[in-house]
Design an enzyme around this catalytic site. Structure first.
Site, PDB file in Angstrom:
ATOM      1  N   ASN A  17      -7.692  -6.446 -26.054  1.00  0.00           N
ATOM      2  CA  ASN A  17      -8.742  -6.131 -27.020  1.00  0.00           C
ATOM      3  C   ASN A  17      -9.375  -4.790 -26.636  1.00  0.00           C
ATOM      4  O   ASN A  17      -9.651  -4.548 -25.465  1.00  0.00           O
ATOM      5  CB  ASN A  17      -9.809  -7.226 -27.016  1.00  0.00           C
ATOM      6  N   GLY A  22     -12.893  -6.504 -30.605  1.00  0.00           N
ATOM      7  CA  GLY A  22     -13.419  -7.729 -29.988  1.00  0.00           C
ATOM      8  C   GLY A  22     -13.489  -7.671 -28.477  1.00  0.00           C
ATOM      9  O   GLY A  22     -13.536  -8.710 -27.820  1.00  0.00           O
ATOM     10  N   HIS A  52      -8.216  -5.066 -19.541  1.00  0.00           N
ATOM     11  CA  HIS A  52      -7.548  -6.298 -19.115  1.00  0.00           C
ATOM     12  C   HIS A  52      -6.551  -6.743 -20.164  1.00  0.00           C
ATOM     13  O   HIS A  52      -6.779  -6.577 -21.359  1.00  0.00           O
ATOM     14  CB  HIS A  52      -8.560  -7.421 -18.852  1.00  0.00           C
ATOM     15  N   ILE A  86     -11.970 -17.591 -17.402  1.00  0.00           N
ATOM     16  CA  ILE A  86     -12.966 -18.649 -17.208  1.00  0.00           C
ATOM     17  C   ILE A  86     -13.100 -19.540 -18.455  1.00  0.00           C
ATOM     18  O   ILE A  86     -13.489 -20.700 -18.351  1.00  0.00           O
ATOM     19  CB  ILE A  86     -14.315 -18.016 -16.783  1.00  0.00           C
TER      20      ILE A  86
HETATM   21  P1  5GP Z   1     -12.330  -9.628 -24.037  1.00  0.00           P
HETATM   22  O1  5GP Z   1     -13.046 -10.254 -25.180  1.00  0.00           O
HETATM   23  O2  5GP Z   1     -13.142  -8.523 -23.396  1.00  0.00           O
HETATM   24  O3  5GP Z   1     -10.936  -9.207 -24.361  1.00  0.00           O
HETATM   25  O4  5GP Z   1     -12.127 -10.790 -22.977  1.00  0.00           O
HETATM   26  C1  5GP Z   1     -12.914 -10.976 -21.861  1.00  0.00           C
HETATM   27  C2  5GP Z   1     -12.435 -12.261 -21.227  1.00  0.00           C
HETATM   28  O5  5GP Z   1     -12.976 -12.340 -19.924  1.00  0.00           O
HETATM   29  C3  5GP Z   1     -12.869 -13.523 -21.972  1.00  0.00           C
HETATM   30  O6  5GP Z   1     -11.721 -14.272 -22.352  1.00  0.00           O
HETATM   31  C4  5GP Z   1     -13.751 -14.259 -20.955  1.00  0.00           C
HETATM   32  O7  5GP Z   1     -13.578 -15.663 -20.991  1.00  0.00           O
HETATM   33  C5  5GP Z   1     -13.301 -13.669 -19.633  1.00  0.00           C
HETATM   34  N1  5GP Z   1     -14.349 -13.623 -18.634  1.00  0.00           N
HETATM   35  C6  5GP Z   1     -15.592 -13.089 -18.782  1.00  0.00           C
HETATM   36  N2  5GP Z   1     -16.300 -13.212 -17.655  1.00  0.00           N
HETATM   37  C7  5GP Z   1     -15.481 -13.814 -16.754  1.00  0.00           C
HETATM   38  C8  5GP Z   1     -15.649 -14.198 -15.378  1.00  0.00           C
HETATM   39  O8  5GP Z   1     -16.691 -14.018 -14.757  1.00  0.00           O
HETATM   40  N3  5GP Z   1     -14.586 -14.790 -14.777  1.00  0.00           N
HETATM   41  C9  5GP Z   1     -13.402 -15.012 -15.434  1.00  0.00           C
HETATM   42  N4  5GP Z   1     -12.434 -15.606 -14.742  1.00  0.00           N
HETATM   43  N5  5GP Z   1     -13.209 -14.653 -16.713  1.00  0.00           N
HETATM   44  C10 5GP Z   1     -14.237 -14.069 -17.370  1.00  0.00           C
END
Ligand code: 5GP
Ligand code: ZN
Length: 115
Positions: free
Chosen positions: A89, A95, A102, A34
């Protein structure tokens, strides 16, 4: 736990929150981030709720292998032809913000990127 009702990515898998889907099969869902950090930025997630890499077990090896094989294929389909970056991450110091495992896969020209 195979599904966490409070997990935002489990909600995307369940169709309770919309996402721009790129690929889906019985094990894996792939959708656009997103808040993209690159022209093409997708997230590859297992349908199984695994909080982070710390929770991975030997039986998840094929699942992770599948995600790794999908990333270059899907990026190519999305027009990425000059390399990409994959990131997972893990935990507070890594982070990690969403505690459903994911893999970020990012490609496309980024003149602002340092390397
Ligand atoms: P992290 O910091 O946990 O590695 O990354 C989480 C990622 O998930 C971030 O890049 C954030 O933009 C994405 N993200 C969080 N909430 C949503 C959502 O509701 N929809 C989508 N498509 N991406 C999300
Ligand atoms: Zn989840």
């Amino acid at each position: 736990m195979s599904h966490d009702p409070n997990c935002i990515f489990c909600k995307i898998i369940a169709g309770q929150i919309p996402a721009k889907k790129v690929f889906e099969d019985e094990d894996v869902l792939v959708f656009h981030d997103i808040h993209p950090w690159a022209p093409v930025h997708i997230l590859l997630i297992p349908k199984l709720h695994i909080a982070s890499m710390v929770e991975l077990q030997p039986e998840h090896a094929a699942l992770l292998g599948k995600m790794s094989l999908l990333a270059p294929r899907l990026l190519k389909e999305l027009g990425v032809s000059n390399g990409f970056r994959t990131v997972i991450n893990t935990g507070p110091d890594g982070g990690q913000e969403v505690y459903h495992l994911h893999m970020h896969a990012m490609g496309g020209p980024r003149p602002w990127a340092k390397g």
